[in-house]
Design a protein around this motif. Structure first.
Motif, PDB file in Angstrom:
ATOM      1  N   UNK A  76       1.383 -14.249   3.564  1.00 53.84           N
ATOM      2  CA  UNK A  76       0.100 -14.902   3.846  1.00 53.84           C
ATOM      3  C   UNK A  76      -0.401 -15.619   2.595  1.00 53.84           C
ATOM      4  N   UNK A  88      -5.250  -2.801  -4.028  1.00 57.64           N
ATOM      5  CA  UNK A  88      -5.108  -2.085  -2.759  1.00 57.64           C
ATOM      6  C   UNK A  88      -3.878  -1.178  -2.808  1.00 57.64           C
ATOM      7  N   UNK A  93       1.545 -18.798   2.052  1.00 59.47           N
ATOM      8  CA  UNK A  93       1.163 -19.841   3.016  1.00 59.47           C
ATOM      9  C   UNK A  93      -0.163 -20.465   2.612  1.00 59.47           C
ATOM     10  N   UNK A  94      -1.091 -19.630   2.140  1.00 60.07           N
ATOM     11  CA  UNK A  94      -2.394 -20.153   1.722  1.00 60.07           C
ATOM     12  C   UNK A  94      -2.249 -21.007   0.475  1.00 60.07           C
ATOM     13  N   UNK A 123       5.831  -2.877   4.290  1.00 58.70           N
ATOM     14  CA  UNK A 123       5.647  -3.862   5.353  1.00 58.70           C
ATOM     15  C   UNK A 123       4.403  -4.700   5.082  1.00 58.70           C
ATOM     16  N   UNK A 124       3.351  -4.010   4.605  1.00 60.40           N
ATOM     17  CA  UNK A 124       2.105  -4.714   4.325  1.00 60.40           C
ATOM     18  C   UNK A 124       2.305  -5.712   3.193  1.00 60.40           C
ATOM     19  N   UNK A 168      -6.381 -13.244  -5.559  1.00 59.96           N
ATOM     20  CA  UNK A 168      -5.931 -12.555  -4.344  1.00 59.96           C
ATOM     21  C   UNK A 168      -4.798 -11.588  -4.652  1.00 59.96           C
ATOM     22  N   UNK A 194       4.087  -8.839   4.528  1.00 61.76           N
ATOM     23  CA  UNK A 194       3.196  -9.717   5.291  1.00 61.76           C
ATOM     24  C   UNK A 194       2.138 -10.331   4.380  1.00 61.76           C
ATOM     25  N   UNK A 195       1.582  -9.498   3.491  1.00 58.55           N
ATOM     26  CA  UNK A 195       0.495  -9.980   2.638  1.00 58.55           C
ATOM     27  C   UNK A 195       0.958 -11.081   1.711  1.00 58.55           C
ATOM     28  N   UNK A 216      -3.466   2.933  -2.229  1.00 60.22           N
ATOM     29  CA  UNK A 216      -2.484   3.624  -1.387  1.00 60.22           C
ATOM     30  C   UNK A 216      -1.695   4.627  -2.217  1.00 60.22           C
ATOM     31  N   UNK A 260       4.977   1.749   5.205  1.00 63.35           N
ATOM     32  CA  UNK A 260       3.923   0.862   5.696  1.00 63.35           C
ATOM     33  C   UNK A 260       3.458  -0.062   4.574  1.00 63.35           C
ATOM     34  N   UNK A 284      -6.192  -8.485  -6.304  1.00 66.09           N
ATOM     35  CA  UNK A 284      -6.873  -7.682  -5.284  1.00 66.09           C
ATOM     36  C   UNK A 284      -5.844  -6.884  -4.495  1.00 66.09           C
ATOM     37  N   UNK A 285      -4.764  -7.543  -4.155  1.00 64.26           N
ATOM     38  CA  UNK A 285      -3.721  -6.879  -3.386  1.00 64.26           C
ATOM     39  C   UNK A 285      -3.100  -5.734  -4.192  1.00 64.26           C
ATOM     40  N   UNK A 316     -10.381 -16.080  -4.727  1.00 63.61           N
ATOM     41  CA  UNK A 316     -10.984 -15.854  -3.414  1.00 63.61           C
ATOM     42  C   UNK A 316     -12.414 -16.387  -3.321  1.00 63.61           C
TER      43      UNK A 316
END
Lengths: 475, 101
Positions: B80, B36, B83-84, B72-73, B29, B76-77, B40, B69, B32-33, B93
């Motif tokens: 997450x 991403x 937490x997972x 911020x992403x 994960x 949050x990402x 960007x 942005x 992958x992030x 994944x």
């Protein structure tokens, strides 16, 4: 300076929601009783912003050096988002406790996601679309995984986050190419420069990437994989917001940009893509929904097929199509929120009672809920006289008018398929004996929210003509 | 001597494709992030290159928005993902697959 002050009057709905976010953060910090205060505040904020949008619907103006539009259909969208969020707030009052712990962020993030949606609907510049989209999406990732101790929610939020951020990458790269070739990010200037750009491959690639990114956000066919998993794992009321507000906001942004394309008559270049998306979403969503046992997954696939019906209006590319999409979005938002609201009321602790079998014999135990759910199911399947029928009618009409009769026929065929799985629930509720004892939770607020959506669905179904005239008059 | 705009565009298109490929084939994960973020940043490179080529500052301002942005992403990402990870102790994944038809 005076000019800016008048600008402020026009953006009162945006100011109400922004102010609500700031006040909520402070209240959450200092108050021990923040859950009740924030609930009341959210109700107030969404109600005031929604009603003011409706009240000032005729004040059409463009503000801040052509960055933001207000009035007209922007306010219609703003009304849909705010009243939708109003209903979600009502439904959340008791649901959040049942689902797990209440987290203070909930109402704050709900408000910021609505602010993002309103910015997207009012955007006149790719900047604003991007900021609004991200404000909405990032809030949604958090809302999906709100209960961080629950594994399903973690998984839903991770999937939503990874695929949503992936789509954002496409949108930003597309905006980069559009900016480079058109030398502007303003949508009005883009409209003017459009005729010279139709042969520019880099520009067309940019627009296509932009559209692909938004196909993710509207949850249409080739990019729909995340939808069922995210809806199933998220809190039910939040999933209701994703499927209504999120979809409506993404459609509003597509309408804002495609308006530029269609004026330049390049719509036809992208029509094959839109037809592909719409036809396959409708068929795929309707067929796969039949085999679902979990009601939230069924509603997720139904939401994919509704994205397909809405995309028919985009493919038609005329003003009837645009008006049809806006009417359909209003109808779809309220009927789907109502359906999710009832699912939230039936749902037991720890995400139980979510299978379709839990609805057997509901009419005997709770006739009111069963009648309301029947209204929403009839409306979703497009049976007159409810709002869903007229939404489909206007969209199909637009398609036939622009010569896409066969696409409208696919739409009708897929509606017929979808009648099966929507009415299966109605049949279960009225004609099957109850298997297991499922007692809906008592939630006065939740009932108010569901009844409000039912009233709106019926109203939109009884007076479709005057509403579609209002929408068309702004196009 | 200035570098022609095509070079920047080719580089950013290549970065974008690397990012897309990474998202589609990598299974961790966090990787992958990262892919991403690469997508960007390739968009940022496009915007800056065009901005300097056109002599128009809008693109550079947009880059600041994109970077904000993205930050911020990322916040949050990563939250997450943490937490997972606390619940499942994996970031693969393919193993994150309870929610299935």
């Amino acid at each position: 300076m005076l000019n800016s002050l008048q600008d402020l009057y026009h953006i009162i709905p945006l100011l109400i929601v922004s102010g609500g976010i700031l006040v909520s953060i402070i209240v959450e910090m200092y108050s021990k009783d923040s859950e009740k205060i924030l609930f009341a505040l959210s109700i107030l904020v969404f109600g005031a912003a929604g009603l003011f949008s409706l009240y000032s619907v005729n004040n059409v103006s463009i503000l801040f050096n052509g960055m933001l539009a207000t009035g007209g259909n922007v306010n219609v969208f703003s009304f849909i988002f705010n009243i939708g969020a109003f209903i979600v707030t009502l439904l959340s009052a008791d649901y959040i406790r049942k689902y797990g712990t209440y987290y203070g962020e909930y109402y704050i993030i709900l408000q910021s996601s609505v602010l993002g949606m309103m910015l997207m609907a009012g955007a006149k510049d790719l900047f604003i679309i991007f900021i609004g989209l991200e404000l909405m999406s990032i809030s949604f990732y958090v809302l999906a995984g709100l209960n961080r101790k629950r594994y399903n929610a973690n998984e839903a939020s991770l999937k939503y986050f990874l695929l949503g951020a992936f789509a954002t990458g496409f949108i930003v790269y597309g905006i980069g190419l559009i900016y480079g070739t058109a030398q502007t990010t303003s949508i009005d200037i883009l409209t003017v420069r459009f005729p010279q750009l139709t042969g520019n491959l880099l520009f067309l690639a940019g627009v296509l990437l932009f559209l692909v990114g938004f196909t993710f956000k509207i949850a249409a066919f080739p990019f729909h994989m995340w939808v069922p998993d995210v809806y199933q794992g998220s809190p039910t009321v939040v999933a209701g917001l994703f499927s209504t507000g999120g979809k409506a906001a993404a459609f509003s942004a597509i309408l804002v940009t495609l308006a530029a394309l269609f004026n330049g008559n390049v719509g036809s270049l992208f029509t094959p893509y839109l037809i592909f998306v719409s036809a396959l979403s409708m068929i795929y969503g309707s067929i796969v929904a039949i085999s679902q046992d979990d009601i939230k997954r069924m509603l997720a696939y139904s939401s994919i097929s509704h994205a397909g019906y809405l995309a028919i209006g985009l493919a038609a590319g005329n003003s009837e199509g645009t008006a049809g999409i806006i009417f359909y979005l209003a109808a779809y938002s309220f009927m789907n929120l109502g359906a999710f609201g009832i699912v939230a009321l039936i749902e037991g602790e720890n995400e139980t009672n979510l299978s379709i079998a839990s609805y057997a014999g509901l009419a005997k135990r709770n006739p009111a809920l069963a009648a309301l759910l029947s209204i929403f199911m009839f409306s979703l399947s497009g049976i007159p006289p409810f709002a869903g029928f007229f939404g489909k009618y206007y969209v199909f009409f637009a398609a036939i008018k622009s010569g896409l009769t066969w696409l409208a026929l696919i739409g009708i065929l897929s509606s017929v398929i979808s009648v099966y799985f929507y009415l299966r629930i109605v049949v279960l509720m009225y004609f099957k004996d109850q298997g297991e004892e499922v007692i809906p939770s008592k939630s006065a607020m939740g009932m108010v929210g569901v009844v409000l959506s039912a009233i709106l669905v019926v109203l939109l179904g009884v007076f479709p003509g005057s509403i579609i005239n209002l929408i068309s008059s702004f196009l | 001597m200035t570098i022609p705009i095509e070079y920047y565009l080719a580089l950013s298109a290549f970065m974008f494709l690397v990012g897309v490929t990474g998202v589609l084939i990598r299974r961790n994960a966090i990787v992958v992030f990262m892919s991403i973020e690469l997508m960007l940043n390739s968009a940022n490179l496009t915007l800056v290159a065009f901005s300097s080529y056109l002599g128009n500052s809008v693109g550079q301002i947009f880059v600041f928005f994109v970077m904000t942005v993205a930050a911020a992403e990322a916040a949050v990402g990563l939250a997450i993902i943490i937490a997972l990870f606390r619940n499942k102790l994996t970031l693969n994944i393919d193993e994150i697959n309870i929610l299935k038809w």
